[in-house]
Design an enzyme around this catalytic site. Structure first.
Site, mmCIF file in Angstrom:
data_model
loop_
_atom_site.group_PDB
_atom_site.id
_atom_site.type_symbol
_atom_site.label_atom_id
_atom_site.label_comp_id
_atom_site.label_asym_id
_atom_site.label_seq_id
_atom_site.Cartn_x
_atom_site.Cartn_y
_atom_site.Cartn_z
ATOM 1 N N ASP A 141 -10.356 -9.532 12.289
ATOM 2 C CA ASP A 141 -9.893 -8.550 12.151
ATOM 3 C C ASP A 141 -8.900 -8.242 11.603
ATOM 4 O O ASP A 141 -7.587 -7.715 11.235
ATOM 5 C CB ASP A 141 -8.543 -8.958 13.457
ATOM 6 C CG ASP A 141 -8.354 -7.362 14.153
ATOM 7 O OD1 ASP A 141 -6.681 -6.962 14.725
ATOM 8 O OD2 ASP A 141 -8.787 -6.512 14.184
ATOM 9 N N LYS A 144 -11.376 -5.114 6.120
ATOM 10 C CA LYS A 144 -13.285 -4.728 7.017
ATOM 11 C C LYS A 144 -14.101 -5.353 5.473
ATOM 12 O O LYS A 144 -15.179 -5.877 6.100
ATOM 13 C CB LYS A 144 -13.696 -3.560 7.252
ATOM 14 C CG LYS A 144 -12.396 -2.855 8.502
ATOM 15 C CD LYS A 144 -11.736 -3.970 9.483
ATOM 16 C CE LYS A 144 -11.009 -3.611 9.622
ATOM 17 N NZ LYS A 144 -10.121 -4.972 11.405
ATOM 18 N N ASP A 169 -14.327 -7.415 15.076
ATOM 19 C CA ASP A 169 -12.954 -6.823 15.857
ATOM 20 C C ASP A 169 -13.674 -5.425 14.167
ATOM 21 O O ASP A 169 -14.281 -5.592 13.678
ATOM 22 C CB ASP A 169 -12.116 -6.745 15.996
ATOM 23 C CG ASP A 169 -11.842 -5.406 17.096
ATOM 24 O OD1 ASP A 169 -9.873 -4.650 16.272
ATOM 25 O OD2 ASP A 169 -12.228 -4.636 17.042
ATOM 26 N N GLU A 199 -9.564 1.171 20.327
ATOM 27 C CA GLU A 199 -8.829 0.924 20.246
ATOM 28 C C GLU A 199 -7.452 2.238 21.233
ATOM 29 O O GLU A 199 -7.190 3.036 20.101
ATOM 30 C CB GLU A 199 -7.364 -0.074 21.110
ATOM 31 C CG GLU A 199 -7.340 0.033 18.675
ATOM 32 C CD GLU A 199 -7.588 -0.411 17.791
ATOM 33 O OE1 GLU A 199 -9.464 -1.416 18.280
ATOM 34 O OE2 GLU A 199 -7.387 -0.892 16.921
HETATM 35 O O1 LIG Z 1 -7.553 -1.817 8.982
HETATM 36 C C1 LIG Z 1 -7.544 -2.773 10.332
HETATM 37 N N1 LIG Z 1 -7.494 -4.161 10.897
HETATM 38 C C2 LIG Z 1 -6.292 -4.529 9.258
HETATM 39 C C3 LIG Z 1 -5.230 -4.546 8.440
HETATM 40 C C4 LIG Z 1 -5.045 -5.303 7.741
HETATM 41 C C5 LIG Z 1 -4.959 -6.544 7.648
HETATM 42 C C6 LIG Z 1 -4.566 -7.404 6.120
HETATM 43 N N2 LIG Z 1 -5.185 -8.827 5.980
HETATM 44 C C7 LIG Z 1 -4.650 -9.906 7.598
HETATM 45 C C8 LIG Z 1 -4.734 -11.130 7.047
HETATM 46 C C9 LIG Z 1 -5.429 -11.280 6.328
HETATM 47 C C10 LIG Z 1 -5.574 -12.845 5.490
HETATM 48 N N3 LIG Z 1 -6.403 -11.689 4.009
HETATM 49 C C11 LIG Z 1 -6.518 -10.785 3.192
HETATM 50 C C12 LIG Z 1 -5.976 -9.276 4.852
HETATM 51 C C13 LIG Z 1 -5.334 -9.748 5.044
HETATM 52 C C14 LIG Z 1 -7.573 -2.127 12.052
HETATM 53 C C15 LIG Z 1 -7.491 -0.614 11.384
HETATM 54 C C16 LIG Z 1 -7.772 0.252 11.912
HETATM 55 C C17 LIG Z 1 -8.170 1.486 12.555
HETATM 56 C C18 LIG Z 1 -7.196 1.795 11.336
HETATM 57 C C19 LIG Z 1 -7.222 3.723 11.778
HETATM 58 C C20 LIG Z 1 -8.413 4.246 11.697
HETATM 59 F F1 LIG Z 1 -8.162 5.921 12.107
HETATM 60 C C21 LIG Z 1 -8.933 3.999 12.736
HETATM 61 C C22 LIG Z 1 -8.892 2.666 12.618
HETATM 62 C C23 LIG Z 1 -8.820 -0.170 13.576
HETATM 63 C C24 LIG Z 1 -8.249 -2.104 14.117
HETATM 64 O O2 LIG Z 1 -8.465 -2.596 15.242
HETATM 65 C C25 LIG Z 1 -7.978 -2.833 12.945
HETATM 66 O O3 LIG Z 1 -7.777 -4.408 13.104
HETATM 67 MG MG LIG Z 2 -9.306 -4.277 14.830
#
Ligand SMILES: O=C(NCCCCCn1ccc2cnccc21)c1cc(-c2ccc(F)cc2)cc(O)c1O
Ligand SMILES: [Mg+2]
Length: 214
Positions: A141, A144, A169, A199
């Site tokens: 999660d 991406k 996810d 979500e």
């Molecule tokens: O970006 C998403 N998640 C990632 C967030 C940053 C993670 C950073 N991070 C954490 C551990 C880690 C370890 N190594 C490197 C990097 C690491 C996300 C976005 C949306 C979304 C957003 C806008 C929209 F318009 C539609 C959907 C929905 C989701 O459910 C999501 O999960």
């Molecule tokens: Mg997510």
């Protein structure tokens, strides 16, 4: 100074959830995100699919990539058997700080280890740092574009065993096309798509469950 969205989410948990009651913490976050401010938690609809996969796998060792505020961490941990543990990786120290407080409010700190830093650096150190042999369940999660390289890294580091489950996810929104192509076409995985919604919205999204065949 202005508070951040994760801080406002934490305050909603502390105001509306019962200490030591993980389900009330999950409910408080979902209500906050539905009624006040959208946030990128896996949410209740995909969360129910997550619950069913966790209950079916009954994992002893779980890796979560992407803690954010700890919503899915709490959801997973509340279903684990007594000795089971989750290692959850968060890149953003501010998110990690909030997640630790959400996890503490749920009373689940003994089952969860929040680790700060990038997956590419931490995955190769899992065995030596945390005494992990293999993961029974990995919940992806995080960024991406890291799902695929980190899956290959998990394979190369011997952190997956025959039957390990990857649950990813956002395979539709924001989308992880290279990851989907890999797990759906590789002879080393048996993959299944669970259609759902992004979500707190009506947009399509879903979870991809992939069994590592060894
Ligand atoms: O970006 C998403 N998640 C990632 C967030 C940053 C993670 C950073 N991070 C954490 C551990 C880690 C370890 N190594 C490197 C990097 C690491 C996300 C976005 C949306 C979304 C957003 C806008 C929209 F318009 C539609 C959907 C929905 C989701 O459910 C999501 O999960
Ligand atoms: Mg997510």
């Amino acid at each position: 100074t202005q508070s951040t969205r994760p801080q406002r989410l934490l305050h909603a948990v502390q105001k509306n959830a019962t200490r030591g009651d993980p389900r009330s913490v999950v409910k408080a976050i979902d209500n906050f995100c539905r009624q006040k401010e959208w946030a990128m938690n896996v949410g209740d609809e995909k969360g129910c699919i997550l619950d069913s996969v966790v209950s079916e796998v009954n994992p002893v060792t779980v890796l979560e990539l992407g803690t954010y505020c700890g919503y899915s961490t709490v959801r997973i941990a509340s279903l684990l058997p007594p000795r089971a543990k989750i290692i959850t990786l968060e890149f953003n120290p501010d998110y990690a700080k909030i997640a630790r407080q959400v996890i503490a409010w749920a009373g689940l700190e003994d089952k969860i280890q929040v680790v700060e830093g990038p997956s590419g650096e931490w995955i190769p150190k899992m065995k030596e740092q945390f005494g992990v042999k293999t993961f029974d369940l990995v919940f992806l999660d995080h960024w991406k574009d890291r799902y695929l390289p980190d899956t290959k890294l998990l394979e190369d580091c011997g952190l997956l065993r025959k039957g390990s489950i990857l649950l990813a996810d956002n395979v539709i929104c924001p989308g992880t096309p290279d990851y989907l192509e890999y797990v759906r076409n590789s002879p080393r995985y048996k993959s299944q798509y669970f259609k759902s919604h992004l979500e707190y919205t009506k947009a399509e999204d879903g979870l991809e469950k992939s069994v590592f065949l060894g």
